[in-house]
Scaffold this motif. Sequence first.
Motif, PDB file in Angstrom:
ATOM      1  N   GLN A 234       0.779  -1.133   0.011  1.00 39.56           N
ATOM      2  CA  GLN A 234      -0.165   0.079  -0.095  1.00 39.56           C
ATOM      3  C   GLN A 234       0.787   1.287   0.064  1.00 39.56           C
ATOM      4  OE1 GLN A 234      -2.190  -1.078   3.341  1.00 39.56           O
ATOM      5  NE2 GLN A 234      -4.021  -1.204   2.210  1.00 39.56           N
ATOM      6  N   ASN A 237       3.542   0.520  -3.573  1.00 36.12           N
ATOM      7  CA  ASN A 237       2.752   0.027  -4.726  1.00 36.12           C
ATOM      8  C   ASN A 237       3.279  -1.179  -5.310  1.00 36.12           C
ATOM      9  OD1 ASN A 237       0.621   0.415  -6.472  1.00 36.12           O
ATOM     10  ND2 ASN A 237       1.717   1.022  -7.978  1.00 36.12           N
ATOM     11  N   ASN A 281       0.228  -3.599  -5.748  1.00 39.39           N
ATOM     12  CA  ASN A 281      -0.777  -3.275  -4.759  1.00 39.39           C
ATOM     13  C   ASN A 281      -2.115  -3.378  -5.446  1.00 39.39           C
ATOM     14  OD1 ASN A 281      -2.227  -2.808  -2.134  1.00 39.39           O
ATOM     15  ND2 ASN A 281      -2.440  -0.810  -3.045  1.00 39.39           N
ATOM     16  N   ASN A 283      -6.030  -1.784  -4.822  1.00 35.86           N
ATOM     17  CA  ASN A 283      -6.773  -1.089  -3.578  1.00 35.86           C
ATOM     18  C   ASN A 283      -7.996  -2.103  -3.289  1.00 35.86           C
ATOM     19  OD1 ASN A 283      -4.851   0.580  -3.146  1.00 35.86           O
ATOM     20  ND2 ASN A 283      -5.328   1.688  -5.139  1.00 35.86           N
TER      21      ASN A 283
END
Length: 283
Positions: A234, A237, A281, A283
């Motif tokens: 997070q 990335n 990552n 989301n």
Amino acid sequence: MVKVELAPVRKFRVIYYTDPICSACWALEPYIRKLEEEYAPLLTIEYRMGGLLPGWEHFSDGGNGISKPSDVAHHWEEIAEQSGMSMDGDVWLEDPLHSSYPPSIAFKAAQLQGKEQADAYLRRLREMVFLEKVNIAKEEALIQASIDVGLDTERFKRSYHDPATAELFYQEIEEGAELGVRGFPTILIVDEEGQGARVSGYRPYQHYVEALNKVAKDALQPNQKVYTAKQLLQKYNFLGTEEIRIMLDGSREETLAELQRLEQAGLVECVPVKFGFFWRNVN
């Protein structure tokens, strides 16, 4: 009024002489990230360009058996296997770079838009050349990297072609030579008075910690914040398995198993590379 006296906050500079195509510097990425995580905000990392490859005419790296582009391919892949940071040497067979000066000057152009942006730009250049086999000596690749990290691309192009930007790069080469920089990576750790220590070459992580403690004249306590693999992704990335493993102080098997669980849960994306995996990552 009550008089309050607080101890001054100590600050250290990590001056990192590097090059966008330096394989040992790419191998060092996990340690640089770990150093930042463990000792922020005590230290700041300042990237400086050293000028590894002016061009192939008269260039020779006898220690690594390199005198022409094709020699680099095997060297990169040896370091990839040893370090755990994937490098695809086929770029040196398929579309070899003629010099590392264009991406180095491009980094100086990116710096004119801010440190955070420039650091992201350097990382993106490295991902392109080491993982994606992109010839980052070509201007179109340099422009694409500026788009990828959200630079003001028109401003970047103007800065890249400005002779003053190239002069900043050449000045860094000269300053590095005066500081005893003879190869890459070279890391200088200095205190607020400018006194410090130098670590040359790719070394185990503890070497950098010991150098920092030597400069501090004390055993600095690393930050105790504990991350999960998901939290690291997070924040950053896109990371390699080895980067996550080193920052988590885990084994390769444990780290890979955790990342695969995250992938199965749809929380991260696995990106296969020539040697192992990188992770993005979700989301």
